[in-house]
Scaffold this motif. Sequence first.
Motif, short mmCIF file in Angstrom:
data_model
loop_
_atom_site.label_atom_id
_atom_site.label_comp_id
_atom_site.label_asym_id
_atom_site.label_seq_id
_atom_site.Cartn_x
_atom_site.Cartn_y
_atom_site.Cartn_z
N VAL A 20 0.67 4.48 2.35
CA VAL A 20 0.76 5.93 2.56
C VAL A 20 2.16 6.41 2.25
N ILE A 21 3.17 5.68 2.75
CA ILE A 21 4.53 6.17 2.55
C ILE A 21 5.11 5.67 1.24
N ALA A 22 4.41 4.74 0.55
CA ALA A 22 4.95 4.24 -0.70
C ALA A 22 4.35 4.95 -1.91
N ALA A 23 3.16 5.54 -1.76
CA ALA A 23 2.49 6.15 -2.91
C ALA A 23 3.28 7.37 -3.39
N VAL A 30 -2.88 10.75 0.83
CA VAL A 30 -3.93 11.22 1.74
C VAL A 30 -5.07 10.21 1.78
N LEU A 31 -5.47 9.71 0.61
CA LEU A 31 -6.62 8.78 0.58
C LEU A 31 -6.26 7.48 1.29
N TYR A 32 -5.03 7.00 1.11
CA TYR A 32 -4.64 5.79 1.84
C TYR A 32 -4.62 6.03 3.34
N LEU B 29 11.59 9.27 7.51
CA LEU B 29 12.99 9.19 7.10
C LEU B 29 13.16 9.18 5.59
N ILE B 30 12.25 8.51 4.87
CA ILE B 30 12.55 8.30 3.45
C ILE B 30 11.84 9.28 2.53
N ARG B 31 10.87 10.03 2.99
CA ARG B 31 10.18 10.93 2.07
C ARG B 31 10.74 12.34 2.18
N ARG B 32 10.59 13.09 1.07
CA ARG B 32 11.10 14.46 1.08
C ARG B 32 10.00 15.49 1.03
N ASN B 33 8.79 15.06 0.69
CA ASN B 33 7.67 15.99 0.64
C ASN B 33 7.22 16.30 2.07
#
Lengths: 182, 106
Positions: A20-23, A30-32, B29-33
Motif C-alpha cells: 500500500v505504501i510502496a505502490a 487502494v486495491l492493495y 511519514l514517507i508519502r506526499r499524496n
Amino acid sequence: MLTSAFYFIAFVTVFFAVMVIAAKNPVHSVLYLVLTFFGISANYIFILDAPFVGIVNIIVYAGAIMVLFLFVIMLMNLNAEAEHRKSNAFLIVGAFAGGSLLLIVVDAIRKVDWKSVSGQESSGGAIGSIKVLGKVLYTDYILPFEVASVLFLVAIVGAVILARKEKLPLTVGQISHPVSES
Amino acid sequence: MPNIFQTVPLIHFVYLSALLFCIGVVGVLIRRNAIIIFMSIELMLNSVNLLLVAFSAYRQDPPGQIFVFFIMAVAAAEVAVGLAIIIMIYRNIRTVDINELSRLKG
C-alpha cells in the motif's frame, strides 16, 4: 492447520500493507489496501472466531470506504502518477523513525508479564456471534449506538457542505426581493 | 478462549498488530499524496481493531468487539468528512501534494 493458516494470513496481510505504501499509483494503493482488509477480515472470521466483526469489516471497509477512496481518486484524475517522490533522505528518515517506533513497541510488549493476562475458557456459545453481540449492543451500549447516529448525521451534513461547488453567496436582498432585479 | 490460543500465543497477534501500525506510521511519514496518507491512517485504525478483537476473543469478552464496531462507525464518518476536505483542497489549489499545503506558514 489453524496455526499455519494464521501465519500465512499474517504474512499476506503485512505484505499487502507494505505494498500500500510502496505502490506508486494511488489506484494500486487502494486495491492493495482492500486486499489488506480482506486479510484482516479472514483473521477475524477464521482464526479469531468473530464472524460478525469480520463481515462488517468487509462490508464497511472493503466495500464502502475503499469505493469512496476510488471515487475520489478517479474523480480528480489522480492516477496519472503526479506525485513527486520525496528525496531518498526523507525515505530513509521516515523508515528509520517507523523502525524505531516498532522496536520500542516490541520491547514494551516483551516486558509485559503475559502470564498475568489470563484467558477465559470458552463458555460454549460463540462470543463473536451476531446473537451475543446484538444483545450487548442493544442493552449495555444503546446510548453510544444512538450517539453514533447523530455523528453520522453531522458527518453527512459536513461532507455535503464541504464538497459542494462554491456558488456566489446569496445576499439578503436577493432572497427577499427576487423579482426586483428583472 | 478459542482453541487457536493453545497453539498461537496471544503475543503474536500483538506483534502483528504493532507491525501493521508501524507500516501505517511509515506510510504517513514517507508519502506526499494526501489520499495515501489518509489510507495509511485507515491501516493504523485497522491494526488497533485487530488487537481489540484478539483480546476480546482471548478473554471471551463481547464489549471488545462492540468497540471495534464503534471504531468502524467513527472511521466511516471520518473518511466522509476527510475526503470532502481533500476534494475542497483539490478544487482550490489543483493538487493533493501535502508540501503545497504548507503555505499557511506564510
